[in-house]
Write an enzyme that holds these catalytic residues in place. Structure first.
Site, PDB file in Angstrom:
ATOM      1  N   VAL A  55     -12.351 -29.856 -55.877  1.00 44.28           N
ATOM      2  CA  VAL A  55     -12.395 -28.966 -54.712  1.00 44.28           C
ATOM      3  C   VAL A  55     -12.598 -27.513 -55.159  1.00 44.28           C
ATOM      4  O   VAL A  55     -12.072 -27.100 -56.202  1.00 44.28           O
ATOM      5  CB  VAL A  55     -11.114 -29.134 -53.855  1.00 44.28           C
ATOM      6  N   THR A 112     -20.366 -27.778 -51.823  1.00 44.58           N
ATOM      7  CA  THR A 112     -21.050 -27.375 -50.589  1.00 44.58           C
ATOM      8  C   THR A 112     -22.059 -26.268 -50.873  1.00 44.58           C
ATOM      9  O   THR A 112     -23.206 -26.312 -50.408  1.00 44.58           O
ATOM     10  CB  THR A 112     -20.026 -26.896 -49.539  1.00 44.58           C
ATOM     11  N   HIS A 152     -20.392 -38.690 -47.848  1.00 46.42           N
ATOM     12  CA  HIS A 152     -19.383 -39.209 -48.760  1.00 46.42           C
ATOM     13  C   HIS A 152     -18.690 -40.428 -48.191  1.00 46.42           C
ATOM     14  O   HIS A 152     -18.220 -41.279 -48.906  1.00 46.42           O
ATOM     15  CB  HIS A 152     -18.350 -38.140 -49.105  1.00 46.42           C
TER      16      HIS A 152
HETATM   17  P1  GDP Z   1     -16.464 -27.192 -52.711  1.00 43.06           P
HETATM   18  O1  GDP Z   1     -15.035 -27.273 -52.287  1.00 43.06           O
HETATM   19  O2  GDP Z   1     -16.668 -27.896 -54.006  1.00 43.06           O
HETATM   20  O3  GDP Z   1     -17.435 -27.630 -51.660  1.00 43.06           O
HETATM   21  O4  GDP Z   1     -16.753 -25.645 -53.044  1.00 43.06           O
HETATM   22  P2  GDP Z   1     -17.461 -24.555 -52.145  1.00 43.06           P
HETATM   23  O5  GDP Z   1     -18.928 -24.703 -52.156  1.00 43.06           O
HETATM   24  O6  GDP Z   1     -16.790 -24.500 -50.828  1.00 43.06           O
HETATM   25  O7  GDP Z   1     -17.140 -23.243 -52.996  1.00 43.06           O
HETATM   26  C1  GDP Z   1     -15.811 -22.822 -53.251  1.00 43.06           C
HETATM   27  C2  GDP Z   1     -15.805 -21.344 -53.498  1.00 43.06           C
HETATM   28  O8  GDP Z   1     -16.534 -21.031 -54.680  1.00 43.06           O
HETATM   29  C3  GDP Z   1     -16.446 -20.520 -52.385  1.00 43.06           C
HETATM   30  O9  GDP Z   1     -15.707 -19.349 -52.198  1.00 43.06           O
HETATM   31  C4  GDP Z   1     -17.828 -20.216 -52.927  1.00 43.06           C
HETATM   32  O10 GDP Z   1     -18.356 -19.021 -52.389  1.00 43.06           O
HETATM   33  C5  GDP Z   1     -17.559 -20.088 -54.414  1.00 43.06           C
HETATM   34  N1  GDP Z   1     -18.740 -20.432 -55.205  1.00 43.06           N
HETATM   35  C6  GDP Z   1     -19.472 -21.550 -55.129  1.00 43.06           C
HETATM   36  N2  GDP Z   1     -20.496 -21.523 -55.996  1.00 43.06           N
HETATM   37  C7  GDP Z   1     -20.409 -20.339 -56.644  1.00 43.06           C
HETATM   38  C8  GDP Z   1     -21.197 -19.706 -57.673  1.00 43.06           C
HETATM   39  O11 GDP Z   1     -22.199 -20.218 -58.176  1.00 43.06           O
HETATM   40  N3  GDP Z   1     -20.760 -18.497 -58.108  1.00 43.06           N
HETATM   41  C9  GDP Z   1     -19.663 -17.880 -57.595  1.00 43.06           C
HETATM   42  N4  GDP Z   1     -19.331 -16.695 -58.091  1.00 43.06           N
HETATM   43  N5  GDP Z   1     -18.912 -18.451 -56.640  1.00 43.06           N
HETATM   44  C10 GDP Z   1     -19.277 -19.654 -56.160  1.00 43.06           C
HETATM   45 MG    MG Z   2     -17.078 -28.316 -49.785  1.00 45.13          MG
END
Ligand code: GDP
Ligand code: MG
Length: 354
Positions: free
Chosen positions: A73, A78, A121
């Site tokens: 997570v 996403t 998923h």
């Molecule tokens: P998920 O829970 O795996 O779906 O993760 P999310 O896509 O929701 O991302 C979690 C957090 O990490 C968010 O605040 C995003 O903006 C940040 N984030 C995701 N990818 C990157 C990246 O490549 N660089 C940075 N600096 N932050 C990222």
């Molecule tokens: Mg997500």
């Protein structure tokens, strides 16, 4: 009854639980019964059916890979999916409006890649519990500033158990605290060893924010798909999976399905889990009406009499009667195995986008 129904099913005879069978058939089944009892008896008839269904190699043609994104997570699943969708040509079509159907197709170097999106998923989870898989390649997202975490390990285990090829995307490399080598080191403990360290796993450093590495990731997916020689016969009745389904007030049952083999046409009789019907209309992931959908293509279909569960198998049938029989057999089967299914769902769900 479910065992007998299953045996017959595998022989191509669609029967319901309360149907009479002839003596020869009964004898044949009785003879095999000892063997069956030694094995796990409550096997999913649908899964078996799909396994049995070997294809003539000469009829197989290349199909796009089906890809899902897994990882801990907040590691950026996403964001990565969004970045992939938006750096792609398809995002520019129709003013950038892409319809959400739980799966989408992107194009890279003139080749297609099918991504199972957020709600996808569920299909993956359900299929995993059936021991079958909806996905060819899993993108394991690991944040470069956080490293391997519990759900990373879970994702690795599930992908391995399902026989899915893993490509590692080390995300968030734009962050000052990013440490790519540390991630590589940690993953080596799980037998994911990068090629430059003498292993065979593809690692791609990416940033969902700056889009660095996204094009390379897509390229690596295509390369992996090429090696896997993913093929399907498009010229046969369609088979595949329900990605998601819901009841729409105006349209009735709306199901997004992923065609895995064959071609699904408007007008085809179809059974999907407990539901059946005739395909009334089909829409692709860009919201366009289509008349047919081939292997690895996701489409939204109208015309089922009920809402099937995500992860169920769908089959194109010759007649609506056959489709109804299929659905009835499925319902009879499911009464037996319903109990097994509910258990491990929670932890698996955590691995994916919520
Ligand atoms: P998920 O829970 O795996 O779906 O993760 P999310 O896509 O929701 O991302 C979690 C957090 O990490 C968010 O605040 C995003 O903006 C940040 N984030 C995701 N990818 C990157 C990246 O490549 N660089 C940075 N600096 N932050 C990222
Ligand atoms: Mg997500």
């Amino acid at each position: 009854p479910s065992v007998i129904v299953k045996k017959l099913f595998l022989q191509g005879k669609v029967v319901t639980v309360n149907q009479e069978i002839d003596y020869d058939t009964a004898e044949e089944i009785a003879m095999e019964f000892d063997v069956l009892c030694e094995k796990e008896v409550v096997v999913d008839v649908i899964e078996e059916l799909l396994k049995e269904d070997e294809e003539d190699e000469s009829k197989m043609v290349k199909r796009p890979p089906v890809v899902c994104v897994m990882g801990h997570v907040d590691h950026g699943k996403t964001s990565l999916l969004d970045a992939i969708r938006h750096t792609n040509v398809i995002g520019r079509e129709a003013g950038g409006i892409t319809q959400h159907i739980g799966a989408y197709v992107v194009e890279a170097k003139g080749e297609k890649i099918t991504f199972l999106d957020t709600p996808g998923h569920e299909a993956f989870t359900a299929m995993r519990m059936r021991g079958a898989s909806s996905t060819d390649i899993a993108i394991l997202v690991v944040a470069a500033d956080d490293g391997v975490m519990p759900q990373t390990v879970e994702a690795i285990n599930h992908a391995k158990a399902a026989g899915i090829e893993i490509i590692v995307a080390i995300n968030k490399i734009d962050k000052p605290s990013a440490n790519i080598d540390r991630v590589k080191q940690e993953l080596a403990e799980y037998e994911l060893i990068p090629e430059d360290w003498g292993g065979s796993t593809i690692f791609v450093p990416v940033s969902a924010h700056t889009k660095e590495g996204i094009a390379e990731l897509l390229e690596m997916i295509l390369l992996t798909a090429e090696v896997m020689e993913l093929k399907a016969n498009p010229n046969r009745e369609a088979r595949g999976l329900v990605i998601e389904a819901e009841l729409d007030k105006g349209k009735g049952s709306v199901a997004t399905v992923l065609v895995q083999k064959g071609t699904l046409h408007v007008g085809d009789a179809i059974a999907a889990g407990s539901a059946h019907g005739k395909v009334r209309a089909m829409t692709d992931d860009k919201g366009r009406r289509v008349k047919e959908a081939g292997p690895s293509q996701p489409v939204e279909i109208l015309g089922l009499n009920d809402v099937p569960n995500a992860g169920e198998v769908f089959v194109g049938c010759d007649t609506e009667k056959e489709a109804r029989n299929f659905a009835e057999t499925f319902i009879a089967q499911n009464k037996v195995k319903l109990l097994d299914d509910t258990k491990s769902k929670m932890s698996l769900d955590d691995l994916f986008n919520q």
